[in-house]
Design an enzyme around this catalytic site. Structure first.
Site, PDB file in Angstrom:
ATOM      1  N   VAL A   1       0.824  -1.228   0.000  1.00 38.24           N
ATOM      2  CA  VAL A   1       0.000   0.000   0.000  1.00 38.24           C
ATOM      3  C   VAL A   1       0.856   1.275   0.000  1.00 38.24           C
ATOM      4  O   VAL A   1       1.972   1.290   0.507  1.00 38.24           O
ATOM      5  CB  VAL A   1      -0.949   0.028   1.227  1.00 38.24           C
ATOM      6  CG1 VAL A   1      -2.098  -0.921   1.018  1.00 38.24           C
ATOM      7  CG2 VAL A   1      -0.186  -0.304   2.504  1.00 38.24           C
TER       8      VAL A   1
ATOM      9  N   SER B   1       4.065   5.317  -6.435  1.00 41.35           N
ATOM     10  CA  SER B   1       3.771   6.271  -7.506  1.00 41.35           C
ATOM     11  C   SER B   1       4.087   7.699  -7.091  1.00 41.35           C
ATOM     12  O   SER B   1       4.138   8.581  -7.935  1.00 41.35           O
ATOM     13  CB  SER B   1       2.329   6.153  -7.984  1.00 41.35           C
ATOM     14  OG  SER B   1       1.520   5.544  -7.041  1.00 41.35           O
TER      15      SER B   1
ATOM     16  N   HIS C   1       8.667   2.022 -11.338  1.00 38.44           N
ATOM     17  CA  HIS C   1       7.274   2.462 -11.372  1.00 38.44           C
ATOM     18  C   HIS C   1       6.534   1.916 -12.594  1.00 38.44           C
ATOM     19  O   HIS C   1       6.777   2.348 -13.723  1.00 38.44           O
ATOM     20  CB  HIS C   1       7.225   4.001 -11.353  1.00 38.44           C
ATOM     21  CG  HIS C   1       5.850   4.556 -11.267  1.00 38.44           C
ATOM     22  ND1 HIS C   1       5.480   5.773 -11.806  1.00 38.44           N
ATOM     23  CD2 HIS C   1       4.725   4.060 -10.687  1.00 38.44           C
ATOM     24  CE1 HIS C   1       4.215   5.991 -11.561  1.00 38.44           C
ATOM     25  NE2 HIS C   1       3.722   4.977 -10.904  1.00 38.44           N
TER      26      HIS C   1
ATOM     27  N   GLU D   1       9.021   3.462 -15.324  1.00 37.26           N
ATOM     28  CA  GLU D   1       9.969   4.509 -14.936  1.00 37.26           C
ATOM     29  C   GLU D   1      10.956   3.889 -13.958  1.00 37.26           C
ATOM     30  O   GLU D   1      10.543   3.333 -12.935  1.00 37.26           O
ATOM     31  CB  GLU D   1       9.242   5.648 -14.221  1.00 37.26           C
ATOM     32  CG  GLU D   1       8.542   6.634 -15.138  1.00 37.26           C
ATOM     33  CD  GLU D   1       7.874   7.753 -14.339  1.00 37.26           C
ATOM     34  OE1 GLU D   1       8.377   8.882 -14.375  1.00 37.26           O
ATOM     35  OE2 GLU D   1       6.843   7.490 -13.693  1.00 37.26           O
TER      36      GLU D   1
ATOM     37  N   ASN E   1       3.867  11.348 -13.390  1.00 36.53           N
ATOM     38  CA  ASN E   1       2.857  11.961 -12.521  1.00 36.53           C
ATOM     39  C   ASN E   1       3.140  13.439 -12.272  1.00 36.53           C
ATOM     40  O   ASN E   1       2.216  14.232 -12.092  1.00 36.53           O
ATOM     41  CB  ASN E   1       2.740  11.195 -11.204  1.00 36.53           C
ATOM     42  CG  ASN E   1       1.938   9.918 -11.381  1.00 36.53           C
ATOM     43  OD1 ASN E   1       1.099   9.830 -12.284  1.00 36.53           O
ATOM     44  ND2 ASN E   1       2.187   8.924 -10.550  1.00 36.53           N
TER      45      ASN E   1
HETATM   46  N1  LIG Z   1      -3.121   1.030  -8.684  1.00 33.82           N
HETATM   47  C1  LIG Z   1      -2.455   1.818  -9.523  1.00 33.82           C
HETATM   48  O1  LIG Z   1      -2.982   2.376 -10.475  1.00 33.82           O
HETATM   49  C2  LIG Z   1      -0.973   2.041  -9.293  1.00 33.82           C
HETATM   50  C3  LIG Z   1      -0.165   2.454 -10.372  1.00 33.82           C
HETATM   51  C4  LIG Z   1       1.205   2.606 -10.171  1.00 33.82           C
HETATM   52  C5  LIG Z   1       1.749   2.377  -8.922  1.00 33.82           C
HETATM   53  N2  LIG Z   1       0.938   1.994  -7.883  1.00 33.82           N
HETATM   54  C6  LIG Z   1       1.574   1.770  -6.588  1.00 33.82           C
HETATM   55  O2  LIG Z   1       1.681   0.364  -6.370  1.00 33.82           O
HETATM   56  C7  LIG Z   1       1.571   0.069  -4.984  1.00 33.82           C
HETATM   57  C8  LIG Z   1       0.475  -0.964  -4.758  1.00 33.82           C
HETATM   58  O3  LIG Z   1      -0.745  -0.451  -5.230  1.00 33.82           O
HETATM   59  P1  LIG Z   1      -2.008  -1.375  -5.488  1.00 33.82           P
HETATM   60  O4  LIG Z   1      -2.968  -0.530  -6.213  1.00 33.82           O
HETATM   61  O5  LIG Z   1      -1.584  -2.657  -6.065  1.00 33.82           O
HETATM   62  O6  LIG Z   1      -2.514  -1.603  -4.005  1.00 33.82           O
HETATM   63  P2  LIG Z   1      -3.450  -2.761  -3.435  1.00 33.82           P
HETATM   64  O7  LIG Z   1      -4.088  -2.188  -2.228  1.00 33.82           O
HETATM   65  O8  LIG Z   1      -4.283  -3.353  -4.495  1.00 33.82           O
HETATM   66  O9  LIG Z   1      -2.430  -3.886  -2.979  1.00 33.82           O
HETATM   67  C9  LIG Z   1      -1.557  -3.771  -1.903  1.00 33.82           C
HETATM   68  C10 LIG Z   1      -1.269  -5.176  -1.394  1.00 33.82           C
HETATM   69  O10 LIG Z   1      -0.198  -5.112  -0.470  1.00 33.82           O
HETATM   70  C11 LIG Z   1      -0.445  -6.016   0.564  1.00 33.82           C
HETATM   71  N3  LIG Z   1       0.373  -5.653   1.711  1.00 33.82           N
HETATM   72  C12 LIG Z   1       0.171  -4.676   2.616  1.00 33.82           C
HETATM   73  N4  LIG Z   1       1.185  -4.677   3.519  1.00 33.82           N
HETATM   74  C13 LIG Z   1       2.038  -5.664   3.159  1.00 33.82           C
HETATM   75  C14 LIG Z   1       3.253  -6.167   3.698  1.00 33.82           C
HETATM   76  N5  LIG Z   1       3.777  -5.672   4.802  1.00 33.82           N
HETATM   77  N6  LIG Z   1       3.868  -7.176   3.047  1.00 33.82           N
HETATM   78  C15 LIG Z   1       3.337  -7.700   1.933  1.00 33.82           C
HETATM   79  N7  LIG Z   1       2.164  -7.265   1.410  1.00 33.82           N
HETATM   80  C16 LIG Z   1       1.532  -6.270   2.005  1.00 33.82           C
HETATM   81  C17 LIG Z   1      -1.930  -5.938   0.784  1.00 33.82           C
HETATM   82  O11 LIG Z   1      -2.424  -7.079   1.453  1.00 33.82           O
HETATM   83  C18 LIG Z   1      -2.434  -5.843  -0.652  1.00 33.82           C
HETATM   84  O12 LIG Z   1      -2.667  -7.114  -1.185  1.00 33.82           O
HETATM   85  C19 LIG Z   1       1.349   1.398  -4.307  1.00 33.82           C
HETATM   86  O13 LIG Z   1       2.578   1.909  -3.882  1.00 33.82           O
HETATM   87  C20 LIG Z   1       0.783   2.264  -5.408  1.00 33.82           C
HETATM   88  O14 LIG Z   1       0.996   3.646  -5.213  1.00 33.82           O
HETATM   89  C21 LIG Z   1      -0.390   1.805  -8.055  1.00 33.82           C
END
Ligand SMILES: NC(=O)c1ccc[n+]([C@@H]2O[C@H](COP(=O)([O-])OP(=O)(O)OC[C@H]3O[C@@H](n4cnc5c(N)ncnc54)[C@H](O)[C@@H]3O)[C@@H](O)[C@H]2O)c1
Length: 715
Positions: free
Chosen positions: A402, A430, A451, A463, A501
């Site tokens: 997260v 991000s 990224h 990125e 971004n």
């Molecule tokens: N969703 C998007 O569009 C997007 C795009 C680019 C980057 N990101 C970045 O990617 C990252 C993840 O985003 P997401 O949308 O996949 O989030 P998400 O909430 O779908 O998934 C996060 C996952 O991490 C797990 N988690 C939490 N703490 C943990 C730990 N200590 N060890 C292992 N797993 C753990 C959670 O259980 C969950 O399954 C973030 O940093 C986000 O900013 C997201």
């Protein structure tokens, strides 16, 4: 030896048969550069002067036949007068015509790729034999032009108008079985049998079993269609192709118009029609932008290759967090062949990540792009886990938990203790500064940003973000891993929002200002879609998610308060406060319903307008030009700042990042190219007109200097 040059040699091989071999010295591939065309002229003249020849086989000394024209020559060539371009094509075509008219049967052996001018070379001979693994096609429309070495003339006569339109307008690369079925080639054999097959055809021609003269006449004559058939073929396809290509890409429809125009003409006149049409397309700004884009892409590829030389091997990867991004990253790594551990803190997370990967793989199987066994292999490449048990031999880790500094900080420190001293650790954050995340790490030199964009399998860009302490080895290994995953990596320096971004949020800032000043968000979407964006800003915010958008916006405002902090409530804030997060919960600026195929469809929701009413400050009269300027200036200005601040190394990185990362209209070439095309001085003047909208609209001193000195970003 009949002719010996630096790109072409011609010699007699046996019993009066000549072999013309393309083998461009000092290059890994054959391409039609100026030198090759000049030598083809000279070699053809020598062939014409021979009196004892019974046939000609055209071959390549490389792994591929000819990959096409030398696109690095296009920028200068297309900049010249239209008349010169026409003459240039006619001069080259005179050579192809002479080859077609040689007084003996001719065959081309196609190995590897025969694309663009390479395939047109083959079309000039009487017959074509093709290696079963080779591909042929005329991909010129991808550069905003269409074939100019007789391709529209010969292919439409050889395989018929319908197939020719399909091949030329789609720019597809076609497999051997398809090429054989359509009649584009005459025989398909294994690579080592090409010469034998060609010689056999020539023998049959000389024995009178094959009528090569009739073949030739077919290619040189008029298209064999009556008026009604001609109408059907050309008129109906024009509408369809126009719909597919969109109004911003004129070349495919122009290609049809040209074929229609020369349908009733014989070769030499038809070639003139093609040359004129080609020159017209080559002079469009779309062609200039698409050629520029191709060259920028080459630059990126060359840079990635340099990095790959310094990279450590990545045999085993790991991803932390099995969410939307983690699941996508695991899928992409596994499917492209790098085994990956997928760790989450709870079973549900793992199940979700695996489900996502299975869904993506099943889709490939259903589409026939993957065999079920391959799907099983790919799934076996993903090892789900709740512990760090096997992290000792992981080469690279992608953290995708997260978006929370505290959580990421503790997860990154934890994983650092579980991996080897050499393991590269990356974060898919991000927004959070790479230097902030590196603060508590023992080996910050092994850490950088990686990224990805959502959805991971679809989005080409990664990125790679360099922090203050990141080593070259960490960057190189991350670049190599991104490449192994089939992605296009761009290395950028650390700053809030990185490149993509950082540039995207000022664009959303432009959108927020428009809504505040009374613009209808649906109109803004339409205007920007017409401008060439795949989706307008309101729709894009719905896709990104209002919570994600708002959070990232705050990070950006903290990072660049001088221009990104605002003291008024925006439409995005209003949507967020009303729990309208966008597609993820069915309501944002638009509302979302499932269509019959289970896909989310956006519909208008009058409620949105009621919610926005209180924040609309005034109802300004806005033209479409105002809307475009108010959206594009902040985006372009921030791109300029990224370049000036050294976030990207050169203009090509910035423009390609925007095209691959947020779908910047490719036919406009990118933000910096867009400024170049408008003229830096005109852009600065335009920005000054909107200066009272705030610092997002203020040109930098350096840009003003560039305007004064008549400088450009590209060339
Ligand atoms: N969703 C998007 O569009 C997007 C795009 C680019 C980057 N990101 C970045 O990617 C990252 C993840 O985003 P997401 O949308 O996949 O989030 P998400 O909430 O779908 O998934 C996060 C996952 O991490 C797990 N988690 C939490 N703490 C943990 C730990 N200590 N060890 C292992 N797993 C753990 C959670 O259980 C969950 O399954 C973030 O940093 C986000 O900013 C997201």
């Amino acid at each position: 030896m009949i002719y010996e040059g630096k790109a072409i040699t011609v010699k007699e091989i046996e019993g009066g048969i000549a072999q013309l071999n393309f083998d461009l010295q000092g290059e890994s591939v054959n391409k039609f550069n100026r030198l090759t065309i000049e030598e083809l002229r000279a070699a053809t003249d020598k062939l014409k002067a021979q009196t004892n020849l019974k046939g000609l086989v055209v071959t390549s000394g490389k792994d591929s036949f000819i990959v096409g024209a030398d696109i690095t020559e296009f920028t200068d060539l297309f900049a010249g007068p239209e008349e010169d371009l026409i003459n240039n094509n006619l001069t080259a075509n005179a050579v192809f015509n002479d080859i077609e008219d040689l007084p003996f049967p001719t065959v081309t052996c196609i190995n590897g790729m025969a694309l663009g001018g390479g395939f047109e070379m083959g079309l000039a001979t009487d017959y074509r034999v093709m290696d079963s693994k080779a591909k042929v096609g005329l991909p010129e429309v991808k550069l905003g032009i269409f074939p100019g070495f007789g391709g529209t003339v010969r292919l439409s006569r050889l395989i018929g108008v319908d197939y020719a339109i399909e091949w030329i307008c789609m720019g597809s690369e076609n497999r051997a079985d398809v090429a054989l079925k359509t009649g584009a080639v005459d025989s398909v054999v294994e690579a080592d049998r090409l010469m034998d097959a060609a010689l056999a055809i020539i023998e049959q021609c000389n024995d009178g079993k094959l009528d090569y003269q009739a073949r030739r006449e077919e290619k040189k004559g008029k298209i064999q269609l009556n008026n009604m058939e001609s109408m059907m073929a050309f008129e109906t396809s024009k509408g369809f192709v126009a719909g597919q290509a969109g109004k911003n890409y004129p070349a495919p429809v122009e290609a049809i118009k040209v074929m229609q125009k020369h349908a009733s003409l014989t070769r030499d006149k038809a070639i003139e029609v093609e040359a004129k049409g080609f020159a017209k397309m080559a002079k469009t700004n779309v062609a200039a932008c698409l050629v520029g884009l191709f060259l920028n892409d080459q630059t990126l590829k060359a840079k990635a290759k340099q990095w790959e030389k310094e990279a450590a091997d990545v045999k085993q990867a790991a991803v932390l967090g099995a969410g939307i991004m983690g699941g996508g990253i695991a899928y992409q790594s596994a499917y492209k062949g790098t085994p990956i551990l997928m760790k989450d803190i709870n079973e549900d997370g793992i199940a979700l990540g695996l489900k996502e990967a299975k869904k993506l793989l099943s889709k490939r199987v259903a589409k026939g792009k993957m065999k079920p066994e391959q799907m099983a292999d790919a799934l076996n490449n993903i090892r789900p886990t709740l512990s760090y048990g096997d992290f000792g031999n992981v080469d690279i880790v992608v953290e995708a938990v997260v978006e929370n500094v505290k959580v990421k900080d503790s997860v990154l420190r934890e994983v650092e203790d579980q991996v080897s001293e050499d393991t590269i650790v990356t974060s898919n954050t991000s927004t959070i500064s790479i230097d902030t995340l590196a603060t508590n790490l023992k080996r910050p030199e092994n850490f950088c940003g990686m990224h990805f964009f959502n959805p991971v399998p679809m989005m080409p860009l990664v990125e790679v973000i360099r922090g203050e302490k990141t080593s070259d080895r960490a960057i190189a290994t991350t670049v190599a891993y991104a490449k192994a995953m089939g992605k296009t990596p761009i290395v950028v320096n650390n700053c809030p929002g990185f490149l993509v971004n950082r540039v995207l949020f000022p664009y959303f800032g432009g959108f927020a200002g428009l809504v505040r000043d009374g613009a209808d968000f649906q109109r803004v979407d339409k205007v920007m879609e017409n401008f060439g964006w795949p989706m307008g800003p309101a729709y894009l915010l719905d896709v990104v998610g209002m919570d994600t958008g708002k959070h990232a916006n705050e990070v950006m405002a903290d990072g660049f308060p001088d221009r990104m902090k605002t003291d008024w409530k925006s439409g995005i804030d209003v949507m967020y406060e009303n729990n309208r997060y966008g597609q993820k919960n069915g309501k944002g600026f638009y509302a979302y319903e499932e269509d019959k195929r289970g896909k989310q469809k956006k519909v208008v929701d009058e409620e949105t307008y009621k919610l926005l009413e209180p924040i609309v400050k005034e109802q300004k009269e806005l033209t479409d030009e105002d809307i475009i300027a108010r959206m594009m200036i902040p985006l372009c200005m921030e791109t300029v700042r990224c370049l000036e601040d050294g976030i990207v190394e050169e203009p090509a990185d910035a423009d390609m990042g925007l095209i691959y990362g947020i779908g910047f209209p490719p036919f406009r070439g990118g933000a910096l190219r867009y400024i170049d095309d408008m003229g830096v001085d005109t852009f600065v003047e335009l920005a000054d007109k909107y200066a009272d909208l705030g610092p997002l609209y203020h040109p930098t001193e350096k840009l003003r200097e560039m305007a004064k000195n008549g400088e450009k970003f590209f060339g």
